[in-house]
Design a protein around this motif. Structure first.
Motif, PDB file in Angstrom:
ATOM      1  N   GLY A 105       2.388   3.251  23.791  1.00 24.75           N
ATOM      2  CA  GLY A 105       1.953   2.861  22.563  1.00 24.75           C
ATOM      3  C   GLY A 105       3.151   2.915  21.453  1.00 24.75           C
ATOM      4  N   GLU A 106       3.248   2.116  20.417  1.00 22.14           N
ATOM      5  CA  GLU A 106       4.237   2.187  19.243  1.00 22.14           C
ATOM      6  C   GLU A 106       3.463   2.139  17.830  1.00 22.14           C
ATOM      7  N   THR A 107       3.803   2.999  17.164  1.00 23.67           N
ATOM      8  CA  THR A 107       3.040   3.015  15.852  1.00 23.67           C
ATOM      9  C   THR A 107       3.909   2.292  14.820  1.00 23.67           C
ATOM     10  N   LEU A 108       3.022   1.122  14.545  1.00 20.99           N
ATOM     11  CA  LEU A 108       3.871   0.241  13.433  1.00 20.99           C
ATOM     12  C   LEU A 108       3.827   0.627  12.126  1.00 20.99           C
ATOM     13  N   THR A 109       2.515   1.423  11.543  1.00 17.73           N
ATOM     14  CA  THR A 109       2.819   1.757  10.400  1.00 17.73           C
ATOM     15  C   THR A 109       1.635   2.695  10.301  1.00 17.73           C
ATOM     16  N   THR A 110       1.443   3.791   9.352  1.00 17.69           N
ATOM     17  CA  THR A 110       0.400   4.869   9.002  1.00 17.69           C
ATOM     18  C   THR A 110      -0.265   4.422   7.507  1.00 17.69           C
ATOM     19  N   LYS A 111      -1.379   4.285   7.386  1.00 18.33           N
ATOM     20  CA  LYS A 111      -2.041   3.665   6.261  1.00 18.33           C
ATOM     21  C   LYS A 111      -3.159   4.649   5.903  1.00 18.33           C
ATOM     22  N   PRO A 112      -3.418   4.777   4.615  1.00 18.36           N
ATOM     23  CA  PRO A 112      -4.643   5.494   4.145  1.00 18.36           C
ATOM     24  C   PRO A 112      -6.181   4.493   4.293  1.00 18.36           C
ATOM     25  N   LEU A 113      -7.323   5.126   4.666  1.00 20.50           N
ATOM     26  CA  LEU A 113      -8.231   4.151   4.615  1.00 20.50           C
ATOM     27  C   LEU A 113      -8.803   4.576   3.164  1.00 20.50           C
ATOM     28  N   LYS A 114      -9.261   3.298   2.679  1.00 25.47           N
ATOM     29  CA  LYS A 114      -9.945   3.446   1.289  1.00 25.47           C
ATOM     30  C   LYS A 114     -11.401   2.772   1.218  1.00 25.47           C
ATOM     31  N   TRP A 115     -12.122   3.323   0.170  1.00 26.00           N
ATOM     32  CA  TRP A 115     -13.273   2.582   0.008  1.00 26.00           C
ATOM     33  C   TRP A 115     -13.198   1.260  -0.618  1.00 26.00           C
ATOM     34  N   ILE A 116     -14.144   0.147  -0.064  1.00 22.25           N
ATOM     35  CA  ILE A 116     -13.842  -0.986  -0.492  1.00 22.25           C
ATOM     36  C   ILE A 116     -15.101  -1.320  -1.050  1.00 22.25           C
ATOM     37  N   GLY A 117     -15.191  -2.319  -1.912  1.00 17.18           N
ATOM     38  CA  GLY A 117     -16.401  -2.775  -2.582  1.00 17.18           C
ATOM     39  C   GLY A 117     -16.114  -4.113  -3.315  1.00 17.18           C
TER      40      GLY A 117
END
Length: 283
Positions: A156-168
Motif C-alpha cells: 500500500g501507499e499512504t496518500l495523506t494523514t489527517k486527524p479525526l474530528k467530531w462532526i455535528g
C-alpha cells in the motif's frame, strides 16, 4: 509569434495547486531543478513574475492567478485531444473502491479528469467499509482501493494523514448534551477509537443510532440529534466540525491509503493513481 509550452504550463499548474516545487516535482516525476527551470522559462516568455517567492510558501502573483485558469484549460484541452485521438488501446473497465466518508471532495474531481483523458475507459465506483474493500481487493474484485486505517499493509501507499474530528449539525448543540448521543455505523473503523477517547475523558455517552446506512447517520447528525466523527476535510457541506473548545476529547489521526493492481494496464492505471495521489495531497 510566441507559443506557450503545454509541459511548462502543466508544471506551473502543479506548483500552484500543490503549493510548492518539491511536491509538484514528486507528482510530475521530475527533479525540483527541472520544475524551477520551467517556471523561470514561462516567466521569461510572458515577461511577468508568476510566483511570489517573498515567503517560505510559494504563492501566486496577480498575473499568476490570472494565468492559472487559462493554464488549466489549455492543459485539459491538450489532454482531451490526445485522449480522443490516441486512446484506442485504452478500453475497458476499472473498479475503484472508496470508503463512503472520503468520496468527497477529491474522488468526483478525479473521475471527471480521468473521463476526459480516457473517454473509452469506464470507472466503476464502489463504496463500502475499509475491511470489505480490502477483502474485495484480495479477491481481485477491485483494481484500486482507498482505505482509512491507522497503519499500512504491504503493497500500500499512504496518500495523506489527517486527524479525526467530531462532526455535528451547523450551529448544533447535540455535542453539549450528556450523555453524549453518538451516531455510528456498525462496522465503522472510527467507532472504537472514539468511544475509547470518550471513556478516557470521562464523558458519558449513548449510541443513538447504530446502522449500516451512511445516509441515516448523516440525516441524524444534520438534524442535531447526535454527533459523528469524520476525517478532517471530508465532511459534507450540510455538516461541520464541532468547535467544542476542549469539552470533547481529541481523536486519533488516520491514514488514507491506496492499494492498486495494474492487471496489465500499467499506463492507464498509472494515470488514475497519479490523479488520486495528487487530489488527496491537495486536501
Amino acid at each position: 509569434m510566441r507559443n506557450l509550452d503545454v509541459t511548462t504550463l502543466r508544471s506551473f499548474v502543479a506548483v500552484a495547486e500543490l503549493g510548492g516545487v518539491t511536491r509538484a516535482a514528486g507528482v510530475l516525476n521530475l527533479t525540483q531543478s527541472a520544475v524551477s527551470m520551467q517556471l523561470k522559462r514561462l516567466e521569461e516568455l510572458l515577461g511577468v513574475p508568476l510566483m511570489d517567492r517573498s515567503n517560505r510558501a510559494i504563492g501566486l502573483t496577480a498575473a499568476g492567478e490570472q494565468l492559472l485558469s487559462y493554464a488549466r484549460r489549455i492543459v485539459d484541452l491538450n489532454d482531451e485531444v490526445m485522449a480522443r485521438l490516441t486512446d484506442q488501446v485504452f478500453e475497458g473497465e476499472i473498479v475503484l473502491g472508496v470508503p463512503h466518508d472520503i468520496v468527497y471532495p477529491a474522488v468526483p474531481q478525479v473521475l471527471q479528469r480521468f473521463a476526459t483523458q480516457f473517454p473509452r475507459m469506464k470507472v466503476n465506483l464502489v463504496t463500502s467499509f475499509t475491511r470489505e474493500l480490502k477483502a474485495q481487493f484480495r479477491r481481485g474484485e477491485c483494481d484500486v482501493i482507498l482505505t482509512t486505517e491507522a497503519g499500512l499493509d504491504i503493497g500500500g501507499e499512504t496518500l495523506t494523514t489527517k486527524p479525526l474530528k467530531w462532526i455535528g449539525a451547523p450551529g448544533g448543540s447535540a455535542w453539549k448534551q450528556r450523555p453524549l448521543r453518538l451516531a455510528f455505523g456498525r462496522f465503522c473503523i472510527f467507532r472504537a477509537g472514539a468511544i475509547a477517547a470518550l471513556g478516557e475523558a470521562g464523558v458519558d455517552w449513548e449510541m443513538a443510532v447504530e446502522t449500516e446506512s451512511d445516509r441515516t447517520i448523516e440525516a441524524t447528525v444534520s438534524a442535531d440529534l447526535a454527533i459523528h466523527t469524520m476525517i478532517e476535510g471530508t465532511e459534507p457541506r450540510h455538516l461541520e466540525q464541532i468547535d467544542h473548545g476542549g469539552q470533547l476529547p481529541d481523536l486519533t489521526v488516520q491514514q488514507i491509503n491506496m492499494y492498486a493492481s495494474d492487471k496489465g494496464r500499467k499506463e492507464v492505471m498509472r494515470h488514475l493513481t497519479d490523479m488520486l495521489r495528487q487530489a488527496f495531497k491537495m486536501m
